[in-house]
Scaffold this active site. Structure first.
Site, short mmCIF file in Angstrom:
data_model
loop_
_atom_site.label_atom_id
_atom_site.label_comp_id
_atom_site.label_asym_id
_atom_site.label_seq_id
_atom_site.Cartn_x
_atom_site.Cartn_y
_atom_site.Cartn_z
CB SER A 142 22.06 -14.88 23.07
OG SER A 142 20.96 -14.00 22.91
CE1 TYR A 155 18.03 -18.88 23.52
CE2 TYR A 155 18.51 -16.61 24.18
CZ TYR A 155 18.58 -17.64 23.24
OH TYR A 155 19.21 -17.42 22.04
#
Ligand code: NAD
Length: 260
Positions: A142, A155
């Site tokens: 990401s 995350y």
């Protein structure tokens, strides 16, 4: 281009994983799809891949937050397809809260799925790939594998971990016909992001489309979402001969997010 290749895409019943599975199948790969969802819908998705692309598509259910289950899942996939050439570690979840409020069970689940499942899946797939001297491991990281945002401790920690694991995997497989790379998307409008758009709409008292524009404006200079299909095509490139010397690297597709 990928005819007779056997690919496993985790978390591919929806979103980015499904688009990657479909792009690999479009290029001739047999596919194992995985993830949660309505059984009838999953079967329609699986059958559509076979019908549209003339490949084999198998669905294997597994909760990849558990290491043993993840390793068993890979072995089942190898049995089902007769081998494994491509592993796309894509399954992922999100939760947002300040560190001091972050529920411990959410932290554990995010680390287990977004990071540890990549380790377990890779560990189970590598012996097969090394033996046949061909393999492609693609980790869906990401923009949050490169930079941070507040309220996303688990995350961001997991995705930074995935970037490190990608490099170690590349070093341990270099010169053996196996590559390992990451893809770093910015905002992609999937179920995972739709929930964040809804939360923003509620917080700001705005409608959903206004909230979607606000979400983009905060991070993504292009003000446009990356599409799942674009990420699927990046994955196909990483499986191609042109990418055989690309390893331990990442492809960023984030509309400029990490450029500033
Ligand atoms: P999504 O919610 O649409 O899909 C997630 C998939 O993972 C689904 O198939 C779901 O069933 C599966 N899954 C969830 N928990 C699982 C579990 N315990 N075991 C097995 N499968 C499980 O999300 P998405 O946006 O397509 O995300 C896919 C990946 O892309 C994730 O790793 C995510 O972090 C990453 N990503 C997404 C974005 C974005 O903007 N959407 C941006 C950067 C990175």
């Amino acid at each position: 281009m990928l005819k007779s290749k056997k690919a496993v895409v985790t978390g591919s019943t929806s979103g980015i994983g499904l688009a990657i599975a479909r792009q690999l199948a479009r290029n001739g790969a047999d596919i194992v799809i995985n993830g949660f969802g309505d059984a009838d819908e999953i079967e329609r998705t699986r059958a559509a891949i076979e019908a549209e692309f003339g490949v084999r598509a198998v669905y294997l259910n597994a909760d990849l937050t558990r290491g043993d289950d993840t390793r068993r899942f890979i072995e089942e996939a190898v049995k089902a397809l007769g081998g494994i050439d491509i592993l796309v570690n894509n399954a992922g979840i999100q939760h947002t809260a300040l560190i001091e409020d972050f529920p411990v069970d959410r932290w554990d689940a995010i680390i287990a799925l977004n990071l540890s499942a990549v380790f377990h899946g890779t560990a189970a797939a590598l012996p097969h790939m090394k033996k046949q001297r061909w393999g492609r491991i693609i980790n869906i990281a990401s923009a949050h594998g490169q930079v941070a945002s507040e309220q996303k401790s688990a995350y961001v920690a997991a995705k930074h971990g995935v970037m490190g694991l990608t490099k170690v995997t590349a070093l341990e497989t270099a010169g053996q016909g196996v590559t390992c790379n990451a893809i770093c998307p910015g905002w992609v409008r999937t179920a995972l992001v739709e929930r964040q758009i809804e939360a923003l709409a509620q917080k700001n008292g705005s409608d959903i489309e206004t909230a979607a524009r606000e979400l983009l404006a905060e991070k993504q200079p292009s003000l446009e979402f990356v599409t799942p299909d674009q990420l699927g095509q990046a994955a196909v490139f990483l499986c191609s001969d042109a990418a055989s010397q690309m390893t331990g690297a990442h492809i960023t597709m984030d509309g400029g997010w990490t450029a500033r």
